[in-house]
Structures are given as C-alpha cells and as structure tokens.
Design an enzyme around this catalytic site. Structure first.
Site, PDB file in Angstrom:
ATOM      1  N   THR A 121     -30.139 -41.960 -35.898  1.00  0.00           N
ATOM      2  CA  THR A 121     -31.314 -42.717 -36.344  1.00  0.00           C
ATOM      3  C   THR A 121     -32.491 -41.762 -36.491  1.00  0.00           C
ATOM      4  OG1 THR A 121     -30.478 -44.632 -35.195  1.00  0.00           O
ATOM      5  CG2 THR A 121     -32.802 -44.680 -35.800  1.00  0.00           C
ATOM      6  N   LEU A 148     -23.200 -50.272 -34.443  1.00  0.00           N
ATOM      7  CA  LEU A 148     -22.319 -50.684 -33.339  1.00  0.00           C
ATOM      8  C   LEU A 148     -23.103 -51.002 -32.078  1.00  0.00           C
ATOM      9  CD1 LEU A 148     -21.912 -48.303 -30.946  1.00  0.00           C
ATOM     10  CD2 LEU A 148     -20.717 -47.187 -32.797  1.00  0.00           C
ATOM     11  N   CYS A 255     -31.270 -47.758 -27.541  1.00  0.00           N
ATOM     12  CA  CYS A 255     -31.602 -47.946 -28.969  1.00  0.00           C
ATOM     13  C   CYS A 255     -32.805 -48.838 -29.225  1.00  0.00           C
ATOM     14  CB  CYS A 255     -30.383 -48.501 -29.693  1.00  0.00           C
ATOM     15  SG  CYS A 255     -28.940 -47.470 -29.478  1.00  0.00           S
TER      16      CYS A 255
HETATM   17  C1  UGA Z   1     -28.197 -52.243 -30.304  1.00  0.00           C
HETATM   18  C2  UGA Z   1     -27.902 -53.100 -31.541  1.00  0.00           C
HETATM   19  O1  UGA Z   1     -27.489 -54.414 -31.142  1.00  0.00           O
HETATM   20  C3  UGA Z   1     -26.807 -52.460 -32.397  1.00  0.00           C
HETATM   21  O2  UGA Z   1     -26.616 -53.216 -33.590  1.00  0.00           O
HETATM   22  C4  UGA Z   1     -27.248 -51.024 -32.773  1.00  0.00           C
HETATM   23  O3  UGA Z   1     -26.249 -50.360 -33.529  1.00  0.00           O
HETATM   24  C5  UGA Z   1     -27.482 -50.242 -31.481  1.00  0.00           C
HETATM   25  O4  UGA Z   1     -28.512 -50.909 -30.710  1.00  0.00           O
HETATM   26  C6  UGA Z   1     -27.911 -48.860 -31.886  1.00  0.00           C
HETATM   27  O5  UGA Z   1     -28.964 -48.709 -32.527  1.00  0.00           O
HETATM   28  O6  UGA Z   1     -27.136 -47.904 -31.670  1.00  0.00           O
HETATM   29  P1  UGA Z   1     -26.980 -51.944 -27.911  1.00  0.00           P
HETATM   30  O7  UGA Z   1     -28.104 -51.015 -27.571  1.00  0.00           O
HETATM   31  O8  UGA Z   1     -25.576 -51.556 -27.599  1.00  0.00           O
HETATM   32  O9  UGA Z   1     -27.013 -52.256 -29.504  1.00  0.00           O
HETATM   33  O10 UGA Z   1     -27.283 -53.295 -27.132  1.00  0.00           O
HETATM   34  P2  UGA Z   1     -27.530 -54.836 -27.489  1.00  0.00           P
HETATM   35  O11 UGA Z   1     -26.274 -55.580 -27.372  1.00  0.00           O
HETATM   36  O12 UGA Z   1     -28.296 -54.950 -28.758  1.00  0.00           O
HETATM   37  O13 UGA Z   1     -28.473 -55.258 -26.260  1.00  0.00           O
HETATM   38  C7  UGA Z   1     -29.748 -54.623 -26.088  1.00  0.00           C
HETATM   39  C8  UGA Z   1     -30.516 -55.267 -24.960  1.00  0.00           C
HETATM   40  O14 UGA Z   1     -30.976 -56.565 -25.322  1.00  0.00           O
HETATM   41  C9  UGA Z   1     -29.729 -55.458 -23.658  1.00  0.00           C
HETATM   42  O15 UGA Z   1     -30.549 -55.078 -22.587  1.00  0.00           O
HETATM   43  C10 UGA Z   1     -29.432 -56.947 -23.640  1.00  0.00           C
HETATM   44  O16 UGA Z   1     -29.277 -57.455 -22.335  1.00  0.00           O
HETATM   45  C11 UGA Z   1     -30.677 -57.507 -24.307  1.00  0.00           C
HETATM   46  N1  UGA Z   1     -30.471 -58.833 -24.946  1.00  0.00           N
HETATM   47  C12 UGA Z   1     -29.601 -58.970 -25.971  1.00  0.00           C
HETATM   48  C13 UGA Z   1     -31.207 -59.924 -24.498  1.00  0.00           C
HETATM   49  O17 UGA Z   1     -32.026 -59.823 -23.548  1.00  0.00           O
HETATM   50  N2  UGA Z   1     -31.032 -61.141 -25.103  1.00  0.00           N
HETATM   51  C14 UGA Z   1     -30.172 -61.301 -26.136  1.00  0.00           C
HETATM   52  O18 UGA Z   1     -30.076 -62.440 -26.669  1.00  0.00           O
HETATM   53  C15 UGA Z   1     -29.439 -60.193 -26.577  1.00  0.00           C
END
Ligand code: UGA
Length: 425
Positions: A121, A148, A255
């Site tokens: 990124t 991802l 991220c």
């Molecule tokens: C995120 C994006 O979802 C991916 O699409 C992207 O490719 C990635 O960053 C990146 O840029 O590499 P990730 O960091 O693995 O993925 O995690 P997420 O599943 O997005 O969760 C991020 C945070 O948000 C976590 O702390 C999770 O607990 C929180 N979250 C997620 C919430 O508090 N509420 C939700 O409804 C969803």
C-alpha cells in the site's frame, strides 16, 4: 510463468502461494535470513492455518523457492510483485527505506521486459518515486492492490472480491490479465493513481463504517437502545450492507489504522482535508475508553481491582498484536491502578514481551481466577463456547464487559453475571 515475490509477510506469501497453486513457479525473496530459513523448511512464522498447509504442498510440488539474496535467483522472471511493508514514520511520512532497497536490487539483477506489480500500500508520491526509478522500457509498472484479511489470507487471495490492475502500460496490463486468468473475480483495469485510491478508499470506508456503528452504539447505550437490532435494521438495507457493523472497542491491526492515518497525512500535504476519515480515526482513538467508564460505573474506585482481559490479538483467528486495541486498553487499565490478568489463545507469549507487570496465559479459566471483572477485548470464536458457569465460580466479582458484543447476554445474566455490552440493552 516465473514470478518473483519481494517480501514474505501476509500479502507476499498469500499472493505467491496462490499463484503457485495456479501452476506458476514462484521465487520468494526476503532480506530476513531467519524468515527464509523457516519458510524453506515449510514453516510459516505467523499463524495462518490454510496458508501453512498450502505452503507445504507448494514446496513438495517444487512450485516455490526461497531466497535471501536476489542474485541467487538465476531464472528469467516475468513479473515481480512488490509486497514489502511500508511503515509510517513518526512524522506521518512513509518510510521508503525498504522500497528503495528493493528498487535498487531489481534494477541490478533483472532487466528485460519485466512487470513490476506494486502490491504494497503506497501513496501517489511513493508511486511517482517508483515510476521515476524504473524509467526504462524494460520495466512495466502496475499498481495491483491486495484486499485480503488476516485469518483468511489464502481464501481471500484465491477468491478475491475484485482484482484491480492500475497501469498505463499495455505490456503490464496483458501480463497481469494473463497471470490472473484463472481467478474468478471481476477485473478492474484503471490507471495507477485510481488503483492506489481504491485501496485507501476501501480501507478507510471500512474504518469509517466501524466508527459509525460505534458512535451509534454509544448513543444507544445512553438512551437505552439495542445495537444488535439497530445494526440488523440498517444492515438489511442493501445500500448499507450488514458487514462491518459490529460495534465494539474499535478497529486495530496493521492496515486500517495505518492506512487511515497515512491518507490523512498525505492529503494534508496537498491541502485536502479528509474530514470524515479524520473523525473516524478520532472516534477510534478513544472508543476503548468506554470500557473504563463502564468499569467505574459498576465497580467505583478502580485502584487495586482485578480485571481479566480476554483477547490480546487485534482480532480473533490471528496472533497479530500490531495496533491491537486490547494492548492499548490494558495499558490504560494499568494507569488506573488496576491489577490486570490477560489471556489469548495464540499471542500470549508474544504479549509477554510488550506487557510488563501483567499475568498472561492462554487459559481462560486460570486468567479469570479472582477477577472482579472480565473484559472481552478480541472476538475469538471460542469465548461464547467457554464454560461461563465455571468462570463465574472462579471470579471474585460478577461483572462482564463484552467489548466485542459476542457473548449470549441472557445466558450470562441467568448465571448471575452483570453483563454490559457496547450499545447493547
Ligand atoms: C483489513 C481489510 O479488511 C482488508 O480488506 C485489507 O486487505 C487489509 O486490512 C489490508 O489492508 O491488508 P485486516 O486488517 O486483516 O483487514 O482486519 P479486518 O478484518 O478488516 O479487521 C480490522 C479491525 O476492525 C479488527 O480490529 C476488527 O476487530 C475490527 N472490526 C471489524 C470491528 O470492530 N467491527 C467490525 O464490524 C469489523
């Protein structure tokens, strides 16, 4: 096709192994000799179960090779995927050290009709730098962002929601179209800057969605609504969508927080004010403090109270502690004079290195022993299935603060707990 992957983090490994599963030959390079040693022997150095088994398969099928020196890659390479980390410096700028080194190495060791696909990124200024450095007919540059999620790295890479190819170079366009020919996903061909902005806009939109629902959850807490019903009620509108409406103590990871801060910083340098994204970050920076308020409301003076924090990773299903809200919360609890006990299934050993003066274990029951209150800080799927009756008997108090809204509140109330979610009635 022969593919070179530079950088063996989540993105590099998932991309390379997915491409190896699609019958390409993949060469991985990382300057970290330890990582390459591990990977060569079939061992991931982080937790991603599907990726682990796919790595073993790719090695036994002679589809992947690992190098800690680029000059040892003696094959003609068709495309290089740049998957190196782009950490942000204290002043908000991207640290270009690793990118510069990679550019220099690629130019030194490879040179004929090679596609450079940037998966890291990066902001438009970094892209301009890369473009300037590869200013020769031999290099064909494209921006090919990754979407991802950790914990689903291989699945998401093999079944992407979309493939974005940002390039003004026809050779790069047709090569990448060919590399991704067996992936069943819509392809978006665009220019490099739009591809960059698709990545930033995706992550900051997700971040904003979470901060939005957290803001509504805080309102709901105050006026007596129920955030589960509210999220369902708005999420069923297809224009809004039900995903990423889980209220809690905020978003973490390597991220969402970094990308949001990076795009704000970069835009400021262009005199553009990203008000909505700034507010999403501000809300997230303080959201975890709702836990402290709830503890105070229910326990009074917190000094000397024992709080068991369940979950340390930034989300369930990963051992990643980067920008974990749980760690921020624990540091705040310690500042309040609370005795903290903490638990995580995977990251508990790593957490011992960064949290001092905290009892840390991988066992929920041992951690809950003698606690005045329990706080759920990570959405591990195991927590709703735990023996809450046993936990209740092990605790000194009966307060549970569900910072991820994942527990069955009725069941807990029946067991004698005082249950407090985030915006839950
Ligand atoms: C995120 C994006 O979802 C991916 O699409 C992207 O490719 C990635 O960053 C990146 O840029 O590499 P990730 O960091 O693995 O993925 O995690 P997420 O599943 O997005 O969760 C991020 C945070 O948000 C976590 O702390 C999770 O607990 C929180 N979250 C997620 C919430 O508090 N509420 C939700 O409804 C969803």
């Amino acid at each position: 096709m022969n593919i070179l992957i530079i950088g063996t983090g989540y993105v590099g490994l998932a991309t390379g192994i997915a491409l190896a599963l699609k019958s390409n030959k993949v060469y991985f390079f990382d300057k970290d000799k330890e990582k390459i040693k591990h990977l060569s022997s079939g061992q991931l150095f982080f937790y991603e179960p599907d990726l682990q088994s796919a790595l073993e398969k790719a090695i036994s099928n002679n589809r992947v090779y690992f190098f800690d020196m680029l000059d040892k890659v003696n094959e003609k390479v068709d495309a290089v995927f740049l998957c190196i980390g782009t950490p942000v410096l204290k002043n908000g700028k991207t640290d270009l050290k690793n990118i510069k080194q990679a550019v220099c190495d690629i130019k030194k060791y490879f040179g004929q009709d090679i596609v450079i696909a940037v998966k890291s990124t990066i902001n438009p200024d970094v892209f301009e730098f890369i473009k300037r450095e590869f200013n020769s007919n031999n290099f064909h540059i494209a921006v090919n962002p990754e979407f991802l999620r950790e914990g689903n790295a291989l699945k998401d890479t093999l079944n992407p929601s979309r493939i974005v190819i940002g390039t003004e170079d026809n050779y790069a366009k047709s090569m990448l179209n060919n590399i991704y020919r067996d992936f069943d996903a819509p392809k978006i061909f665009t220019d490099p800057i739009s591809a960059i902005l698709i990545k930033y806009a995706s992550n900051t939109f997700l971040a904003t969605k979470i901060s939005f629902i957290n803001e509504i959850a805080n309102l709901s807490d105050n006026v007596g609504g129920d955030i589960d019903d509210i999220a369902l009620g708005i999420g069923l509108d297809p224009r809004i969508g039900k995903d990423f409406l889980k209220a809690g103590i905020g978003f973490g990871g390597s991220c969402l927080p970094k990308d949001a801060k990076n795009v704000i910083h970069f835009s400021r340098s262009k005199n553009i004010n990203l008000g909505i994204i700034k507010e999403a970050v501000l809300i997230n920076d303080t959201q975890f403090l709702v836990v402290i308020e709830k503890l105070k409301e229910n326990l009074g003076n917190l000094k000397g109270k024992v709080v068991a924090v369940l979950g340390l990773s930034f989300k369930g299903g990963t051992d990643d502690l980067r920008d974990s809200i749980s760690i921020k919360l624990i540091n705040e609890l310690l500042r309040e004079g609370i005795i903290v006990r903490a638990q995580d299934y995977l990251s508990y050993e790593k957490a011992k290195e960064i949290l001092k003066g905290v009892f840390i274990s991988n066992d929920v029951y041992m951690t809950a022993k003698g606690a005045d209150a329990i706080v759920i800080a990570t959405d591990w799927k195991e927590y709703p299935k735990a023996d809450w009756k046993k936990i209740r008997n092990l605790m000194k108090g009966n307060l549970i603060i569900d910072g991820r809204n994942i527990l069955d509140k009725e069941n807990l109330k029946n067991l004698g707990f005082t249950y407090k979610g985030i915006g839950r009635k």
